[in-house]
Every structure is written in structure tokens, then in C-alpha cells.
Design an enzyme around this catalytic site. Sequence first.
Site, short mmCIF file in Angstrom:
data_model
loop_
_atom_site.label_atom_id
_atom_site.label_comp_id
_atom_site.label_asym_id
_atom_site.label_seq_id
_atom_site.Cartn_x
_atom_site.Cartn_y
_atom_site.Cartn_z
N HIS A 36 29.36 42.01 38.83
CA HIS A 36 30.50 42.92 38.58
C HIS A 36 31.69 42.61 39.49
O HIS A 36 32.82 42.51 39.04
CB HIS A 36 30.06 44.37 38.83
O1 RIB Z 1 28.41 49.37 40.01
C1 RIB Z 1 28.49 48.05 40.52
C2 RIB Z 1 28.97 48.05 41.93
O2 RIB Z 1 28.04 48.74 42.77
C3 RIB Z 1 29.06 46.63 42.51
O3 RIB Z 1 30.10 46.60 43.47
C4 RIB Z 1 27.73 46.45 43.18
O4 RIB Z 1 27.80 45.53 44.27
C5 RIB Z 1 27.46 47.83 43.70
O5 RIB Z 1 28.11 47.95 44.94
#
Ligand code: RIB
Length: 296
Positions: free
Chosen positions: A232
Site C-alpha cells: 500500500h
Molecule cells: O492500511 C495499510 C497501512 O497500514 C499501511 O501503511 C501498512 O503499513 C499499515 O501501516
Amino acid sequence: MKKIPIIIDTDPGIDDFFCLALGLSYEDVFDLKAVTTMGGNNYTEVTTANAIDIVHLFKKEVPVAMGAESYLKEVFEEPVWQHHGHNGLADAQIPHCAGTPDPLRAWDKIAQVAEECAGELVLVTVAPLTNIALALQKYPQLPSQIRKIVMMGGSTEAGNITPYAEANIGHDAWAADIVFRSGIPVDMVGLNVTLKCPLPREIFDPISIKLDPVIRGTMQTMIDFRKGEPMHDAVAIASLIDEKILEFLPADVTVETENEERRGQTVVKENSGVNTRVAVKADLPRYYDVIAGMCH
Ligand code: RIB
Ligand code: CA
């Protein structure tokens, strides 16, 4: 092209590793001023040590400033080990660096660098927003010194830690509320686009052949750990490397804090925004080209 001065606020974290890899590798695009760390995927002490080791692994000299060890109000619960492993990096063993955090804590480092960059600083936030909120509370002039925030967070659809809340917003909804209300322009890169950007081995392996073998092997371990699921945080920073990767719409975004069931939900009113753009579509081949570009 003039380099973009950035700070990456992060909780490494598997997908944070990929975000930092892009931030550290694209030296022609970024002037990476600092990395600031936060808890979330693991405890802040662990994410800080991970960030120092990652910067060292990429053979760069970037200060790492340790962030908050608790959220503004929410209780910091035990990390969900199965998402990032017990060491936060898919239990991959990367060389340990004896480096120490910057003398300044994250919120003070953000303020110091913002002052130096005179309005040009871009914050890339890929963790709960506690450090940013603390910086805004301590330094009221900050909104005039930050060009924009590129945030992995929120969603125009469902959440991931609850049906409503995405992790980076939901873990500290009050902090997120402060950030969205600050007046700093935000590019919100939410689950609604990042979930459509998987990074499987069959894509990664052929484009990463020239990568340092230790880095490549670590990334392959992480991809396997996450079964090719999206990284992500890498999608968010990639949108600064190639602005055509994501399509954004202006929107008014508010964060639910009072309703306990929906706490951390990003309530998005599209086409009615002043300070927020919300990513609504991703160009996957262009995203993969950015990943490939890191590997040359
Ligand atoms: O929802 C995804 C996020 O939450 C990303 O930044 C992952 O690393 C977690 O921190
Ligand atoms: Ca993260």
C-alpha cells in the site's frame, strides 16, 4: 528537474519497506531529508530500529527521528503479528546497523526541516498520523510551511482494521482529524486504489534482476509473506515519482471520531474539496514501471 524535499513518516512494516526503498532509490526525484517513525505495524522502538537498518541497507545517510510511542487517545494494542511478522519485516533478517536515532524526536524534526525548506516540504505519511498531529499542535505555523501531504490512508470504500477504518487513520482517528482539518493540502491514497495494486513475484522477479541481491531477496521474502498482496505505502510514494499513476478527484474528507463503531472512517464528499484530493483510479503498468525503475 528540481528534487522534491520529502520526509517519510513510517511504521516499517513490510509495505513501508517498499515505500522507503523508492524514497531512497529515486535520488533524482527526491531529496529525502529525514525518516520519522511511528508505531502501528510494530512498536515504535522496533519500527525505528527497522528504519535505521533499512536506510543502512540502501547505503544512504538519512536521519531517522523516533516518533510517538502511543497514540493521542487510542490505546496502543499489540501489533497484529501475522501482517508484518514479529520483527515488522516479515521476519526477514536484514543486516543490523548500530546507528542511533536523530537527537530530535519526529515532531521536532518535521518542524526543523519544514522551516529549512521554506514551504517546499512534502510529507509522505504511511503510518498513523500521531507525529504529524503532535507537530501541528506544537508548531502552529506548520501548515504554512508544508507544501502538501501525500498520505497512504483512509478509503472511499471499506476499511481494513474495522469495516469502516483503514489502519493509518483508524489507529489514531483524532490525529487524522487534526491533520485533515489543518488546511495542509492532502493527496489521500486510500485502500480503494491500493487494494487494486498487487505486487506478485511474477511481476517483481523479472524487473528486479539488477537489484542488490540482499535487497532483492528481502523484498522477495516480504512479497511471499504477503502472498503478493499490495504494498500500500509504495503506491502512495510512487504517485510522486510518476504523477500519472493515480487519478485524483477533489473532495472534502472528514474523519469520524465520535461514533465508536465508525471511528476512523474517512467520510468523502467528492467534487466538493478545497484541500484534499482523493485517489480514485490507479494505472497498474505505470506503477510497475516505477518499481522497475528502482531496480536499475
Ligand atoms: O492500511 C495499510 C497501512 O497500514 C499501511 O501503511 C501498512 O503499513 C499499515 O501501516
Ligand atoms: Ca505503513
